[in-house]
Design a protein around this motif. Sequence first.
Motif, PDB file in Angstrom:
ATOM      1  N   PRO A   1       0.909  -1.142   0.070  1.00 63.48           N
ATOM      2  CA  PRO A   1      -0.026   0.076  -0.043  1.00 63.48           C
ATOM      3  C   PRO A   1       0.611   1.375   0.000  1.00 63.48           C
ATOM      4  O   PRO A   1       0.472   2.248  -0.555  1.00 63.48           O
ATOM      5  CB  PRO A   1      -0.850  -0.065   1.347  1.00 63.48           C
ATOM      6  N   CYS A   2       1.843   1.324   0.503  1.00 62.25           N
ATOM      7  CA  CYS A   2       2.890   2.474   0.760  1.00 62.25           C
ATOM      8  C   CYS A   2       3.486   2.576  -0.949  1.00 62.25           C
ATOM      9  O   CYS A   2       3.611   3.990  -1.190  1.00 62.25           O
ATOM     10  CB  CYS A   2       4.050   2.365   1.499  1.00 62.25           C
ATOM     11  N   ARG A   3       3.938   1.549  -1.422  1.00 61.96           N
ATOM     12  CA  ARG A   3       4.306   1.621  -3.051  1.00 61.96           C
ATOM     13  C   ARG A   3       3.084   2.314  -3.749  1.00 61.96           C
ATOM     14  O   ARG A   3       3.356   3.245  -4.482  1.00 61.96           O
ATOM     15  CB  ARG A   3       4.907   0.431  -3.442  1.00 61.96           C
ATOM     16  N   ALA A   4       2.016   1.963  -3.658  1.00 60.55           N
ATOM     17  CA  ALA A   4       0.917   2.385  -4.274  1.00 60.55           C
ATOM     18  C   ALA A   4       0.437   3.856  -3.792  1.00 60.55           C
ATOM     19  O   ALA A   4       0.059   4.615  -4.872  1.00 60.55           O
ATOM     20  CB  ALA A   4      -0.410   1.664  -4.066  1.00 60.55           C
ATOM     21  N   LYS A   5       0.782   4.261  -2.690  1.00 65.04           N
ATOM     22  CA  LYS A   5       0.462   5.691  -2.292  1.00 65.04           C
ATOM     23  C   LYS A   5       1.451   6.704  -2.529  1.00 65.04           C
ATOM     24  O   LYS A   5       1.158   7.871  -2.641  1.00 65.04           O
ATOM     25  CB  LYS A   5       0.186   5.531  -0.780  1.00 65.04           C
ATOM     26  N   LEU A   6       2.738   6.243  -2.741  1.00 67.96           N
ATOM     27  CA  LEU A   6       3.911   7.139  -3.066  1.00 67.96           C
ATOM     28  C   LEU A   6       3.403   8.325  -4.147  1.00 67.96           C
ATOM     29  O   LEU A   6       3.846   9.352  -3.875  1.00 67.96           O
ATOM     30  CB  LEU A   6       5.009   6.350  -3.362  1.00 67.96           C
ATOM     31  N   PRO A   7       2.890   7.984  -5.313  1.00 69.18           N
ATOM     32  CA  PRO A   7       2.723   9.052  -6.318  1.00 69.18           C
ATOM     33  C   PRO A   7       1.902  10.027  -5.685  1.00 69.18           C
ATOM     34  O   PRO A   7       2.101  11.059  -5.898  1.00 69.18           O
ATOM     35  CB  PRO A   7       2.275   8.195  -7.413  1.00 69.18           C
ATOM     36  N   GLU A   8       0.762   9.413  -5.239  1.00 71.75           N
ATOM     37  CA  GLU A   8      -0.384  10.409  -4.495  1.00 71.75           C
ATOM     38  C   GLU A   8       0.349  11.296  -3.529  1.00 71.75           C
ATOM     39  O   GLU A   8      -0.117  12.451  -3.373  1.00 71.75           O
ATOM     40  CB  GLU A   8      -1.315   9.326  -3.926  1.00 71.75           C
ATOM     41  N   LEU A   9       1.386  10.820  -2.663  1.00 75.40           N
ATOM     42  CA  LEU A   9       1.787  11.436  -1.782  1.00 75.40           C
ATOM     43  C   LEU A   9       2.859  12.546  -2.206  1.00 75.40           C
ATOM     44  O   LEU A   9       2.595  13.723  -1.816  1.00 75.40           O
ATOM     45  CB  LEU A   9       2.722  10.662  -0.326  1.00 75.40           C
ATOM     46  N   VAL A  10       3.353  12.232  -3.299  1.00 73.43           N
ATOM     47  CA  VAL A  10       4.351  13.108  -3.830  1.00 73.43           C
ATOM     48  C   VAL A  10       3.513  14.212  -4.520  1.00 73.43           C
ATOM     49  O   VAL A  10       3.886  15.491  -4.429  1.00 73.43           O
ATOM     50  CB  VAL A  10       5.317  12.269  -4.800  1.00 73.43           C
ATOM     51  N   ALA A  11       2.567  14.057  -5.138  1.00 71.81           N
ATOM     52  CA  ALA A  11       1.773  14.915  -5.760  1.00 71.81           C
ATOM     53  C   ALA A  11       0.960  15.811  -4.948  1.00 71.81           C
ATOM     54  O   ALA A  11       0.984  17.044  -5.007  1.00 71.81           O
ATOM     55  CB  ALA A  11       0.599  14.569  -6.404  1.00 71.81           C
ATOM     56  N   TYR A  12       0.586  15.266  -3.816  1.00 69.10           N
ATOM     57  CA  TYR A  12       0.168  16.029  -2.663  1.00 69.10           C
ATOM     58  C   TYR A  12       0.843  17.060  -2.027  1.00 69.10           C
ATOM     59  O   TYR A  12       0.763  18.368  -2.063  1.00 69.10           O
ATOM     60  CB  TYR A  12      -0.362  15.176  -1.781  1.00 69.10           C
ATOM     61  N   ALA A  13       2.182  16.612  -1.924  1.00 70.64           N
ATOM     62  CA  ALA A  13       3.151  17.379  -1.091  1.00 70.64           C
ATOM     63  C   ALA A  13       3.640  18.344  -1.766  1.00 70.64           C
ATOM     64  O   ALA A  13       4.015  19.431  -1.577  1.00 70.64           O
ATOM     65  CB  ALA A  13       4.267  16.511  -0.477  1.00 70.64           C
ATOM     66  N   ALA A  14       3.672  18.439  -3.442  1.00 69.76           N
ATOM     67  CA  ALA A  14       4.106  19.308  -4.432  1.00 69.76           C
ATOM     68  C   ALA A  14       3.223  20.334  -4.236  1.00 69.76           C
ATOM     69  O   ALA A  14       3.482  21.428  -4.537  1.00 69.76           O
ATOM     70  CB  ALA A  14       4.288  18.474  -5.689  1.00 69.76           C
ATOM     71  N   ALA A  15       2.015  20.140  -3.950  1.00 67.48           N
ATOM     72  CA  ALA A  15       0.861  21.049  -4.116  1.00 67.48           C
ATOM     73  C   ALA A  15       0.648  22.009  -2.824  1.00 67.48           C
ATOM     74  O   ALA A  15      -0.074  22.921  -2.815  1.00 67.48           O
ATOM     75  CB  ALA A  15      -0.442  20.466  -4.390  1.00 67.48           C
ATOM     76  N   GLU A  16       1.204  21.359  -1.697  1.00 72.79           N
ATOM     77  CA  GLU A  16       1.068  21.692  -0.294  1.00 72.79           C
ATOM     78  C   GLU A  16       1.563  23.502  -0.321  1.00 72.79           C
ATOM     79  O   GLU A  16       2.812  23.576  -0.714  1.00 72.79           O
ATOM     80  CB  GLU A  16       1.886  21.015   0.606  1.00 72.79           C
ATOM     81  N   PRO A  17       0.936  24.281   0.158  1.00 72.51           N
ATOM     82  CA  PRO A  17       1.383  25.626   0.537  1.00 72.51           C
ATOM     83  C   PRO A  17       2.575  25.606   1.384  1.00 72.51           C
ATOM     84  O   PRO A  17       2.532  24.554   2.525  1.00 72.51           O
ATOM     85  CB  PRO A  17       0.242  26.329   1.116  1.00 72.51           C
ATOM     86  N   GLY A  18       3.666  26.257   1.160  1.00 70.10           N
ATOM     87  CA  GLY A  18       4.599  26.219   2.068  1.00 70.10           C
ATOM     88  C   GLY A  18       5.948  25.437   1.561  1.00 70.10           C
ATOM     89  O   GLY A  18       7.033  25.283   2.328  1.00 70.10           O
TER      90      GLY A  18
END
Length: 119
Positions: free
Chosen positions: A26-43
Amino acid sequence: MDGALVSRSLLPDEALIAFLSPNCEPCRAKLPELVAYAAAEPGGRDRTLAIVVGEPEECERFVRELSSVARVVVEPRGGPVCAALRVDAFPATLRVRSDRDRTVVTGHMVDLAREASPR
């Protein structure tokens, strides 16, 4: 992983902390989603802390993908950050804030897909 010390005082309120392990499907599957989310995070990357749990050589892909969007810590299972926040299952995503001299978890299992939508 960049040599800087990480402490709660360096994280802004409502920071995201993500716990992942390269041995976890599940971590390997979630990695791209986390990267995209963090890239859009303000700050930017100062607002996201990624804890990658495992042996350094097996964590290389996660570190490489996360380093541009998050501060990254690699630690063994049961390491100090996991122990401090009582994380023992992966993936786990938390929101934290300060309350006087304490760190307070304000959200468990942050829905990255929902939160990544326009705010």
